[in-house]
Scaffold this motif. Structure first.
Motif, short mmCIF file in Angstrom:
data_model
loop_
_atom_site.label_atom_id
_atom_site.label_comp_id
_atom_site.label_asym_id
_atom_site.label_seq_id
_atom_site.Cartn_x
_atom_site.Cartn_y
_atom_site.Cartn_z
N ALA A 189 53.85 19.32 -23.22
CA ALA A 189 53.02 18.30 -23.87
C ALA A 189 51.76 17.94 -23.09
CB ALA A 189 53.85 17.03 -24.11
N PHE A 190 51.83 18.03 -21.76
CA PHE A 190 50.71 17.54 -20.96
C PHE A 190 50.07 18.61 -20.09
CE2 PHE A 190 53.71 13.99 -21.59
CZ PHE A 190 52.89 13.14 -22.31
N GLY A 191 50.61 19.82 -20.11
CA GLY A 191 50.03 20.90 -19.31
C GLY A 191 50.25 20.75 -17.82
N ALA A 192 51.19 19.89 -17.42
CA ALA A 192 51.49 19.69 -16.00
C ALA A 192 52.53 20.71 -15.56
CB ALA A 192 51.99 18.27 -15.77
N SER A 193 52.82 20.71 -14.25
CA SER A 193 53.86 21.60 -13.74
C SER A 193 55.23 21.00 -14.03
CB SER A 193 53.69 21.80 -12.23
OG SER A 193 53.94 20.58 -11.55
N MET A 194 56.21 21.88 -14.20
CA MET A 194 57.58 21.41 -14.42
C MET A 194 58.10 20.65 -13.21
SD MET A 194 59.52 24.42 -16.52
CE MET A 194 58.86 25.07 -18.06
N ALA A 195 57.69 21.09 -12.01
CA ALA A 195 58.14 20.42 -10.79
C ALA A 195 57.66 18.97 -10.75
CB ALA A 195 57.65 21.18 -9.56
N LEU A 196 56.41 18.74 -11.13
CA LEU A 196 55.86 17.38 -11.13
C LEU A 196 56.57 16.52 -12.16
CD1 LEU A 196 53.79 15.40 -10.02
CD2 LEU A 196 52.15 16.26 -11.70
N GLY A 197 56.83 17.08 -13.36
CA GLY A 197 57.55 16.34 -14.38
C GLY A 197 58.95 15.98 -13.94
N ALA A 198 59.65 16.93 -13.30
CA ALA A 198 61.01 16.67 -12.80
C ALA A 198 60.99 15.61 -11.72
CB ALA A 198 61.62 17.96 -12.27
N PHE A 199 59.98 15.65 -10.85
CA PHE A 199 59.86 14.65 -9.79
C PHE A 199 59.73 13.24 -10.37
CE2 PHE A 199 57.03 12.12 -7.04
CZ PHE A 199 57.78 12.08 -5.87
N LEU A 200 58.87 13.07 -11.37
CA LEU A 200 58.70 11.76 -12.01
C LEU A 200 59.96 11.34 -12.74
CD1 LEU A 200 55.07 12.18 -13.39
CD2 LEU A 200 55.79 10.93 -11.36
N VAL A 256 55.02 11.36 4.28
CA VAL A 256 53.63 11.82 4.27
C VAL A 256 53.55 13.26 3.77
CG1 VAL A 256 51.64 12.39 5.72
CG2 VAL A 256 52.86 10.25 6.09
N ALA A 257 54.44 14.12 4.26
CA ALA A 257 54.43 15.53 3.87
C ALA A 257 54.72 15.69 2.38
CB ALA A 257 55.45 16.32 4.69
N VAL A 258 55.73 14.97 1.87
CA VAL A 258 56.08 15.08 0.46
C VAL A 258 54.98 14.49 -0.42
CG1 VAL A 258 57.72 14.35 -1.32
CG2 VAL A 258 58.57 15.09 0.90
N GLY A 259 54.42 13.35 -0.02
CA GLY A 259 53.32 12.76 -0.78
C GLY A 259 52.12 13.67 -0.83
N TRP A 260 51.84 14.33 0.29
CA TRP A 260 50.75 15.30 0.39
C TRP A 260 50.98 16.44 -0.60
CZ3 TRP A 260 47.74 15.75 5.40
CH2 TRP A 260 46.82 16.78 5.37
N LEU A 261 52.21 16.93 -0.66
CA LEU A 261 52.54 18.05 -1.55
C LEU A 261 52.45 17.64 -3.02
CD1 LEU A 261 53.26 20.99 -1.24
CD2 LEU A 261 55.66 20.39 -1.34
N VAL A 262 52.83 16.41 -3.34
CA VAL A 262 52.71 15.92 -4.71
C VAL A 262 51.24 15.91 -5.14
CG1 VAL A 262 52.96 13.89 -6.19
CG2 VAL A 262 54.84 14.57 -4.71
N VAL A 263 50.36 15.48 -4.24
CA VAL A 263 48.92 15.49 -4.54
C VAL A 263 48.42 16.92 -4.73
CG1 VAL A 263 46.62 14.90 -3.67
CG2 VAL A 263 48.53 13.33 -3.31
N GLU A 264 48.90 17.85 -3.90
CA GLU A 264 48.52 19.26 -4.06
C GLU A 264 48.99 19.80 -5.42
OE1 GLU A 264 49.85 21.75 -0.89
OE2 GLU A 264 48.29 21.09 0.49
N ASP A 265 50.19 19.39 -5.85
CA ASP A 265 50.69 19.82 -7.15
C ASP A 265 49.78 19.34 -8.28
OD1 ASP A 265 52.76 20.98 -5.82
OD2 ASP A 265 54.29 19.55 -6.44
N ILE A 266 49.36 18.08 -8.19
CA ILE A 266 48.46 17.52 -9.21
C ILE A 266 47.12 18.27 -9.19
CG2 ILE A 266 47.18 15.46 -9.90
CD1 ILE A 266 49.50 13.80 -8.78
N PHE A 267 46.64 18.55 -7.98
CA PHE A 267 45.38 19.28 -7.82
C PHE A 267 45.48 20.67 -8.45
CE2 PHE A 267 42.39 21.77 -5.07
CZ PHE A 267 41.23 21.13 -5.49
N THR A 268 46.62 21.33 -8.24
CA THR A 268 46.84 22.67 -8.81
C THR A 268 46.87 22.62 -10.33
OG1 THR A 268 48.18 23.20 -6.87
CG2 THR A 268 48.32 24.71 -8.72
N VAL A 269 47.47 21.57 -10.88
CA VAL A 269 47.50 21.42 -12.33
C VAL A 269 46.08 21.33 -12.88
CG1 VAL A 269 48.14 19.85 -14.20
CG2 VAL A 269 49.78 20.35 -12.39
N LEU A 270 45.21 20.58 -12.20
CA LEU A 270 43.83 20.46 -12.65
C LEU A 270 43.12 21.83 -12.62
CD1 LEU A 270 42.77 17.16 -10.83
CD2 LEU A 270 43.48 17.44 -13.21
#
Length: 578
Positions: free
Chosen positions: A247-258, A150-164
């Motif tokens: 290429a997508f303007g996302a965070s490096m952390a999110l790209g590495a996670f995927l 739950v904590a990690v999933g929550w943080l992933v959503v926060e990362d996406i939110f920050t990218v926006l």
């Protein structure tokens, strides 16, 4: 004399981090505190140390640590685990980020800053550190539990939110510089483009990469070259991270996670994780060193009340909001406390956001400095907060009214489903045989499948509401709740069960479950799992008939491999002689 800034940073940084990290550990603190202190010692604000490290270089190296860490998490984070917590992670991240932003904006406005600067400050205070969260969850053995998911999933959503938000900043800056109001159409257009980019990134990395990367890793493994295999893993980690950002303007952390999730689907994921471990640990240390370098103690005396207000938002307001949201959505108090304490800190995305806003002249330098101080202070406190979750939970239990308020929705949700399940189990024929399985991770799924094959009816107890609902929808027997609670064990039918199998790794919860189950059914045969052999006497004394130890099972597997290998070599030698 030649200058070697990179080598000097690595040498001095690692030496000071080792010294202060060990000193912190000896005094009962987290080594993270020592790493932060080491960064301050080699940073520009401590003038008594003969060496001053390059802060920019340290920040880049620390980014490598974030990439490797998130890649490693993705290796072991199944897509089903991420989707299983979407019901709490998405609304929770949105609500907590919204409340933190409002509070940060009010604090900035109160102390004379503009509304725009307040918005950036509030957003910066809302985002937690990926590195810190993963580290403290792993140190407390909860990363692979539903609480950790739950904590990690929550943080992933926060990362996406920050990218926006990062995508929207240029539009805000352009309007602000022109003295105009930001139009709804402009914001909607920028937001829509950001969502399209994120969706496209998701498809490219998970779908296209899911076909190419496993094939590439398998080819590298077939070469039997350790160097080529490790290089392939590193290429995957850094290519997905940098590609997501470029290429997508996302965070490096999110790209590495995927990217890690893609590699995790391959048959060589375990070796990939083992190869990354030393690099991941070393570079994550540099992350904390780089944060420590930014700390300016003089700034605290210049803005003490502003800093105190923001710090209270981080360690009081954020955890309270997270705890209320998690509890409201029907999760246990333990999950709520784990998420709340784990997210009670500020991290690397706050710096990225503040740097981008500062370059666009949206905030003054003071806002960035406030985030640095709050980051360092919260990171120092965070390991102790997470470590005290069991003690906090015990204190809450001693306040019945508060405990009932926090656990009311979880209890009602559990009671509703559990009453139905209890009625089903009561009307079932007992001839089929019933076995209760605690936990539905990989071990729990394997045990449940084996019991079904042998004609027994497995009843699953799990702390993940979505997992229980999914199993129930499939026609399986599942009960939501804390397995150490007598009511939950009764709902699962433990009084009429022939055996209980506890597959969770948490020895304290296992011990409490064994004791409660044995009290309800003295004739119950209990099989349990534990990490260490040192837990053997405790579990046996409470009534466990047999215990599978991770240490022991690994040793047995290795012995079998050695014996089989020697037998094969011996047989081959005899054939050669003949």
């Amino acid at each position: 004399m030649h200058s070697y800034p990179l080598l000097e940073l690595l040498a001095i940084g690692f030496v000071t981090a080792l010294f202060f990290g060990y000193l912190s550990w000896k005094t009962g603190l987290s080594p993270i505190v020592g790493y932060l202190l080491a960064g301050f010692m080699v940073g520009p604000y401590f003038t008594y140390f003969p060496f001053v490290a390059d802060a920019g270089l340290a920040a880049e190296l620390s980014e490598a640590g974030v990439i490797l860490l998130m890649f490693g998490v993705g290796l072991h984070f199944n897509m089903k685990d991420l989707l299983a917590v979407r019901g709490v992670a998405v609304p929770g991240a949105v609500v907590k980020s919204g409340v933190s932003t409002v509070l940060g904006t009010l604090a900035a406005w109160t102390f004379g800053f503009s509304t725009g600067a307040g918005l950036v400050l509030g957003l910066g205070l809302a985002v937690a550190s990926t590195v810190v969260l993963l580290r403290v969850l792993a140190d407390n053995n909860v990363l692979d539990t539903v609480h950790g998911h739950v904590a990690v999933g929550w943080l992933v959503v926060e990362d996406i939110f920050t990218v926006l938000i990062l995508v929207l900043l240029p539009s805000l800056a352009a309007a602000a510089s022109a003295g105009q109001e930001v139009g709804v159409g402009t914001l909607a257009s920028a937001l829509g483009m950001a969502l399209v980019k994120l969706a496209l990134m998701w498809v490219v990395i998970l779908v296209v990469g899911g076909r190419v990367v496993p094939w590439l890793l398998t080819r590298a493994a077939k070469t039997r070259s350790q160097e080529l295999f490790t290089l392939t893993v590193l290429v995957t980690a850094f290519a997905t991270a940098v590609g997501a950002a470029a290429a997508f303007g996302a965070s490096m952390a999110l790209g590495a996670f995927l990217g890690g999730m893609v590699v995790g689907k391959s048959s060589v994921s375990h070796q990939a994780g083992a190869d990354l471990l030393p690099l991941k640990d070393a570079f994550s240390v540099l992350f904390f060193v780089s944060v420590g370098m930014l700390f300016d103690p003089g700034f605290i005396f210049e803005h003490p009340f502003m800093i105190l207000t923001c710090f209270l938002i981080v360690i009081v307001a954020k955890p309270l909001v997270a705890m209320i949201v998690v509890s409201w959505l029907g999760y246990s108090v333990h999950t709520a406390l784990t998420v709340a304490t784990g997210l009670a800190q500020v991290g690397e995305f706050s710096f990225i956001l503040a740097q981008a806003a500062e370059k666009l002249n949206l905030i003054p330098t003071e806002i960035y400095s406030i985030l640095v101080v709050c980051c360092m202070g919260s990171i120092i406190l965070n390991p102790s907060l997470v470590r005290r979750v069991p003690a906090i939970e015990e204190r809450l239990r001693k306040r019945p009214r508060l405990w009932r308020t926090l656990s009311a929705r979880a209890d009602r949700r559990a009671l509703k489903g559990n009453q139905v399940m209890e009625a089903v189990l009561t009307t079932e024929e007992e001839d089929a045989g019933r076995a209760v399985v605690v936990g539905y991770g990989p071990a729990g799924r394997g045990v449940a499948a084996a019991l079904t094959e042998r004609g027994l009816v497995p009843v699953i107890i799990d702390m993940n509401v979505d997992t229980v609902n999914s199993l129930t929808a499939e026609g399986r027997h599942a009960v939501f709740g804390d397995s150490s609670a007598r009511e939950i064990l009764t709902a699962a039918g433990v009084e009429k069960a022939s055996c209980l199998v506890v597959t969770i790794p948490d020895v304290s919860l296992t011990a409490a479950t064994v004791a409660a189950a044995k009290d309800l059914n003295p004739n119950l045969r209990i099989l349990a799992r534990a990490r260490f052999l040192s837990d053997k006497n405790l579990l046996h004394s409470l009534g466990a008939a047999a215990v599978a130890f991770e240490e022991e099972e690994v040793a047995k597997s290795l012995v079998r491999l050695v014996l089989n290998d020697n037998q094969e070599k011996g047989a081959a030698s005899r054939e050669d002689l003949q």
